[in-house]
Design a protein around this motif. Structure first.
Motif, PDB file in Angstrom:
ATOM      1  N   LEU A  34      84.267  26.396   5.308  1.00 52.83           N
ATOM      2  CA  LEU A  34      84.731  25.018   5.444  1.00 52.83           C
ATOM      3  C   LEU A  34      86.169  24.995   5.934  1.00 52.83           C
ATOM      4  O   LEU A  34      86.918  25.945   5.709  1.00 52.83           O
ATOM      5  N   CYS A 105      89.090  18.090   9.156  1.00 50.95           N
ATOM      6  CA  CYS A 105      87.682  17.717   9.018  1.00 50.95           C
ATOM      7  C   CYS A 105      87.188  16.945  10.242  1.00 50.95           C
ATOM      8  O   CYS A 105      86.053  17.120  10.666  1.00 50.95           O
ATOM      9  N   ASP A 107      88.110  17.264  13.313  1.00 47.01           N
ATOM     10  CA  ASP A 107      87.822  18.213  14.384  1.00 47.01           C
ATOM     11  C   ASP A 107      86.556  18.992  14.083  1.00 47.01           C
ATOM     12  O   ASP A 107      85.739  19.242  14.963  1.00 47.01           O
ATOM     13  N   TYR A 108      86.424  19.370  12.812  1.00 46.11           N
ATOM     14  CA  TYR A 108      85.256  20.150  12.396  1.00 46.11           C
ATOM     15  C   TYR A 108      83.973  19.374  12.673  1.00 46.11           C
ATOM     16  O   TYR A 108      83.010  19.912  13.206  1.00 46.11           O
ATOM     17  N   ALA A 109      83.971  18.098  12.327  1.00 45.51           N
ATOM     18  CA  ALA A 109      82.769  17.277  12.501  1.00 45.51           C
ATOM     19  C   ALA A 109      82.774  16.540  13.832  1.00 45.51           C
ATOM     20  O   ALA A 109      81.909  15.708  14.074  1.00 45.51           O
ATOM     21  N   ALA A 110      83.726  16.860  14.707  1.00 42.01           N
ATOM     22  CA  ALA A 110      83.825  16.230  16.030  1.00 42.01           C
ATOM     23  C   ALA A 110      83.857  14.707  15.923  1.00 42.01           C
ATOM     24  O   ALA A 110      83.111  14.001  16.584  1.00 42.01           O
TER      25      ALA A 110
END
Lengths: 130, 330
Positions: A34, A105, A107-110
């Motif tokens: 994560l 987050c 960026d992680y989940a676009a």
């Protein structure tokens, strides 16, 4: 049949496209780790971490509507204190760093929230001057 | 009966996914084992079906011809409706796959007062199918954001185009609305139109209910009963990097979504959904009409033993002559 090469080629292409995540992530060296966030001290007065993770955008939109349409500018937190309904003034007062909190987050989940098109990101320099 | 039966099965599956997401003991099964098994079934099943189709013989040219075929140079030929070259076939296939050209020709038949038979255009099915398929493609491509890390710029562009109207947060995706609306129309069409309803089978409704279940659970997760998206991505990345993780925080609705998708993927190769691969292999579309330009000989014609008149005459020449019958060759 002369079409066999074409059909097998098409099938291989399809299989390569469908399994794209498998080899893309191998090439990028991705793991299921994560994103790491810098969290402020203390408890969030507006909800549990679980609620915030899933629905913080809903809270912000509700605040926006209440402020803009009904002039309800303050909210009483779970700790009994009164807070201004403000992203920059309230949320970001504790969650100091956008880059190591919000963006990790997103960026992680676009996710590309439109918050920052209007709201200013409080910079550490400004905070020190105050 | 077909409607209620397939609805019951689809609901049962959704319920199963819900229970699987809630029971701690079942989560590894529903979150890891079943998705892997379904994906493997999908890959092997699709490959098997395509390879079987590849081996079926197509000795002759059997394209459906909807226009003037190529003949004399001064007769204008229809290159797309009756292609005579590979280029024409490619054009025809591209329009068929991308724009569903043959569905555009759909007609409607009605018995009017009189009685008089009336024919008319029917474009709604074409429109509904087109909207559904293109939306589904966009939705599937958008989901790459859960399976790729770092997320490629293309996926981000797709998402920002899709949420162009900037309604709410998380932004409303146009394809979500269009996909559900089109699926709803395709289902209603089967239910309302008596003729279509008569020929609709269990499998027809089942595919629609499965897709609707997946779409609705996805929409609920995004806009209504929000879930922890980051945890969902962690699960997805765990699956595709072969190091499965089961985050505690992912809600049961996510498991409904995942389980229905697994069922769809495993069911895919054995169902009418294989038209995804089959459309490329339809001999009535992908063959150039060269029946008159070239002679197509069936390659496995067995040699037929023939006995010509000349041979017969040679055999019985003496007897024919003795009987005084005329001979072709003296």
């Amino acid at each position: 049949m002369s079409d066999r090469g074409l059909i097998v080629g098409g099938l291989v292409l399809f299989l390569a496209l469908v399994t794209l995540p498998l080899w893309f992530n191998v090439a990028a060296g991705t793991t299921s780790k994560l994103p790491e966030l810098t969290l402020p001290e203390g408890k969030d007065p507006f909800g549990t971490a679980e609620y915030m993770r899933a629905s913080h955008m809903d809270l912000l939109m509700t605040w926006r509507d209440e402020v803009v349409r009904n002039q309800e500018r303050t909210v009483v937190g779970l700790d009994g204190k009164t807070y201004a309904k403000s992203l920059t003034g309230t949320c970001l007062a504790c969650h100091v760093n956008r880059a190591t909190f919000c963006d990790r987050c997103h960026d992680y989940a676009a996710v590309k929230p439109t918050c920052w098109e209007c709201h200013l990101e409080p910079r550490p320099v400004q905070r020190a001057a105050q | 009966m077909n409607v209620l039966g397939s609805l019951a099965v689809a609901s049962l599956l959704a319920g199963l996914g819900f229970v699987g997401g809630q029971a701690a003991g079942l989560r590894p099964v529903f979150g890891t084992l079943i998705p892997y098994a379904a994906f493997v079934t999908f890959l092997l099943g699709v490959s098997y079906r395509i390879l079987v189709w590849m081996r079926s013989p197509v000795p002759f040219r059997i394209p459906t011809t909807c226009g003037q075929q190529k003949s004399l140079p001064w007769i204008k030929s229809s290159r797309l409706e009756n292609p005579s070259s590979t280029l024409g076939v490619i054009g025809r296939m591209a329009l068929e796959i991308g724009l569903f050209r043959s569905l555009f020709r759909d007609t409607r038949v009605e018995l009017r007062e009189g009685p008089r038979l009336a024919y008319g255009e029917a474009r709604l099915l074409w429109l509904g199918a087109l909207l559904f398929h293109w939306s589904l493609l966009f939705v599937v491509l958008r989901h790459l954001r859960f399976f790729l890390e770092p997320v490629p710029a293309v996926v981000n562009v797709l998402a920002s185009v899709d949420s162009f109207f900037q309604v709410g947060a998380p932004g409303l995706y146009v394809t979500d609305v269009v996909l559900t609306g089109a699926l709803g129309y395709l289902l209603l069409r089967r239910l309302v139109n008596p003729q279509v309803r008569y020929i609709s089978l269990f499998a027809d409704y089942f595919a629609l209910f499965l897709l609707l279940g997946i779409a609705v659970s996805g929409i609920l997760m995004r806009y209504v009963v929000r879930i922890d998206t980051v945890a969902a991505k962690q699960l997805a990345l765990g699956l595709v990097t072969f190091s499965p993780v089961l985050p505690e925080k992912v809600g049961p609705l996510f498991f409904v979504h995942l389980f229905l998708l697994s069922v769809l993927a495993a069911y895919f190769p054995f169902s009418k959904l294989m038209h995804m691969g089959g459309v490329f292999l339809s001999p009535t579309r992908n063959l150039a009409n060269t029946s008159r330009m070239r002679r197509h000989i069936n390659p496995w014609n067995s040699p037929v033993k023939v006995h010509t008149y000349e041979e017969w005459e040679d055999e019985f020449r003496d007897k024919i002559k003795a009987a005084g019958l005329p001979l072709e060759k003296e």
